[in-house]
Design a protein around this motif. Sequence first.
Motif, PDB file in Angstrom:
ATOM      1  N   LEU A 179       2.505  -5.568   3.558  1.00 50.27           N
ATOM      2  CA  LEU A 179       3.826  -6.055   3.148  1.00 50.27           C
ATOM      3  C   LEU A 179       3.698  -7.229   2.182  1.00 50.27           C
ATOM      4  O   LEU A 179       4.476  -7.367   1.214  1.00 50.27           O
ATOM      5  CB  LEU A 179       4.625  -6.456   4.395  1.00 50.27           C
ATOM      6  CG  LEU A 179       6.090  -6.831   4.166  1.00 50.27           C
ATOM      7  CD1 LEU A 179       6.850  -5.658   3.516  1.00 50.27           C
ATOM      8  CD2 LEU A 179       6.753  -7.212   5.494  1.00 50.27           C
ATOM      9  N   GLY A 180       2.679  -8.104   2.442  1.00 49.42           N
ATOM     10  CA  GLY A 180       2.470  -9.236   1.536  1.00 49.42           C
ATOM     11  C   GLY A 180       2.069  -8.793   0.152  1.00 49.42           C
ATOM     12  O   GLY A 180       2.460  -9.411  -0.855  1.00 49.42           O
ATOM     13  N   GLU A 181       1.273  -7.727   0.046  1.00 50.66           N
ATOM     14  CA  GLU A 181       0.898  -7.208  -1.269  1.00 50.66           C
ATOM     15  C   GLU A 181       2.132  -6.685  -2.029  1.00 50.66           C
ATOM     16  O   GLU A 181       2.272  -6.876  -3.246  1.00 50.66           O
ATOM     17  CB  GLU A 181      -0.135  -6.101  -1.120  1.00 50.66           C
ATOM     18  CG  GLU A 181      -1.499  -6.615  -0.636  1.00 50.66           C
ATOM     19  CD  GLU A 181      -2.464  -5.485  -0.369  1.00 50.66           C
ATOM     20  OE1 GLU A 181      -2.021  -4.308  -0.414  1.00 50.66           O
ATOM     21  OE2 GLU A 181      -3.650  -5.760  -0.091  1.00 50.66           O
ATOM     22  N   THR A 182       3.024  -6.028  -1.277  1.00 49.59           N
ATOM     23  CA  THR A 182       4.253  -5.514  -1.906  1.00 49.59           C
ATOM     24  C   THR A 182       5.110  -6.660  -2.429  1.00 49.59           C
ATOM     25  O   THR A 182       5.624  -6.620  -3.561  1.00 49.59           O
ATOM     26  CB  THR A 182       5.046  -4.672  -0.890  1.00 49.59           C
ATOM     27  OG1 THR A 182       4.213  -3.616  -0.405  1.00 49.59           O
ATOM     28  CG2 THR A 182       6.296  -4.101  -1.525  1.00 49.59           C
ATOM     29  N   VAL A 183       5.247  -7.714  -1.619  1.00 51.47           N
ATOM     30  CA  VAL A 183       6.042  -8.869  -2.045  1.00 51.47           C
ATOM     31  C   VAL A 183       5.384  -9.553  -3.217  1.00 51.47           C
ATOM     32  O   VAL A 183       6.034  -9.968  -4.190  1.00 51.47           O
ATOM     33  CB  VAL A 183       6.233  -9.838  -0.863  1.00 51.47           C
ATOM     34  CG1 VAL A 183       6.897 -11.135  -1.330  1.00 51.47           C
ATOM     35  CG2 VAL A 183       7.072  -9.189   0.232  1.00 51.47           C
ATOM     36  N   GLY A 184       4.066  -9.698  -3.179  1.00 50.09           N
ATOM     37  CA  GLY A 184       3.352 -10.363  -4.274  1.00 50.09           C
ATOM     38  C   GLY A 184       3.479  -9.623  -5.579  1.00 50.09           C
ATOM     39  O   GLY A 184       3.551 -10.240  -6.651  1.00 50.09           O
ATOM     40  N   ALA A 185       3.503  -8.302  -5.505  1.00 47.71           N
ATOM     41  CA  ALA A 185       3.623  -7.519  -6.735  1.00 47.71           C
ATOM     42  C   ALA A 185       4.991  -7.686  -7.384  1.00 47.71           C
ATOM     43  O   ALA A 185       5.159  -7.458  -8.596  1.00 47.71           O
ATOM     44  CB  ALA A 185       3.367  -6.047  -6.438  1.00 47.71           C
TER      45      ALA A 185
END
Length: 482
Positions: free
Chosen positions: A119-125
Amino acid sequence: MPTLTKPTFRQLLLLAFVLAAALLSATSLRALSILEQTAVQSRSLSDAAVRQTEAVERLNERTQLFERSLRQFLVLDDASFLLRARQSHQDATEAVQWLAANAGGDAALATSLRDWTRLGETVGAALGRDLLRDRGLQATVFEQIVRLRSLNEQIAQESRHELERRNDALLDELDRERRNIAVMVAVAIGAAALIALALAGWLARPLAQIEAAIHRLGEGRLEAPIAVRRGPADLRRLGVQLDWLRLRLAELDADKARFVSHVSHELKTPLASLREGVALLEDEVPGVLNTGQREVVDILANNVAALQRQIEDLLRYHAMHFSARALVRVPIDLQALIASVIEAQRLQWQALALTVGVEGGAPAFDGDADKLGAVIGNLLSNAIRFSPRGGAIRFVLARTDGATMLDCIDQGPGVADADAARIFQPFVQGERQPGGARRGSGLGLSIVSEYLAAHGGRIVLLPSAKGAHFRIELPDESTETT
């Protein structure tokens, strides 16, 4: 003497000590090792708990800072807030990675950390300038941030559970090691006890043989050889030395018996001639005696009779001295024994109009009836000899813890202070002698002391305002020392 190759008592004692010390030392070292390992694990767990708690707190802080910076960026359109949001997101991601690497032992925690990472990768992108213009993307990002906050709470809870699990595992390990130490200590104590029992069993028989041999030597029973056939080498050597002592004592006893026999023979033969000669003079066989000659003959007769009594007393004391060591113990009613002795000397004390009685009582005593009868008889005859006409002699029996007491009290002149310390020595006569009575040999009280010592008892002279007060103390057989 045969060569004794068995270990000595010192060697056995040293070996037992070394074995017991080795067992206890091994147990102690093992316990110390376990305690050290437990302490290391406890410190490691404590450090890990601190770092894990700090990582969880940092994750929450960075997530909150990320959300706040992102909202400020959307409101103010300031690129510095976007940069701060990206840095906060990066810090939170690193905290999750650290937790995954160091605290991911729990399956639920590991799953939550993987969910947060995805989920953090999705938000970071989604972090970029396009986020300002796309309202739908903003709504999606903040929904994902809400989910991240939820995952943070879940990670914090599961992290606490993980720490509790590891702490419980450590406590279980500590309890298991504690039980192991208890078993090791019990085994060490049991082994030490077995070693002690084995040593005691190895020594019990030879020590009992030595004790019995010493007891026989003390009682003068010298006919049985002494041999310690089992046990340590030095105790067997002691048995050989005791047997040598037995033989030496037997030789000395034989020498003394021969000496006394020869002396008695050498003294009695000329004494018999003297008595016969004095008897002839008394019968006036050589001729009629005048008054002066009759006085001289009376002096000779009295001194010859006194000399014969002294020789007989000396021989009797010698016989009693050696017979005192051999006891034939039987249960004795002391009251009945005293009464029989008083009855045996009835004529002597009735001739002086004395009163003789027994007071008190005591249970039966295991002793030699003949020798205790001689003790009481000597005390009674001594009291009769020193008592005034019409006086009283009292025997008082009493019982104390572990001993029987017998007091003999008369109304004579008593014992002078100068004689009190030596009255029980052979051939000692007190300075206070009854007037007109024949002086004794000074052996009666020494014979009493010898017989009582053979029973493990003693006789003492107690202070008395009038007369003599002798006390006999007879310990129970179980409390005697041989």
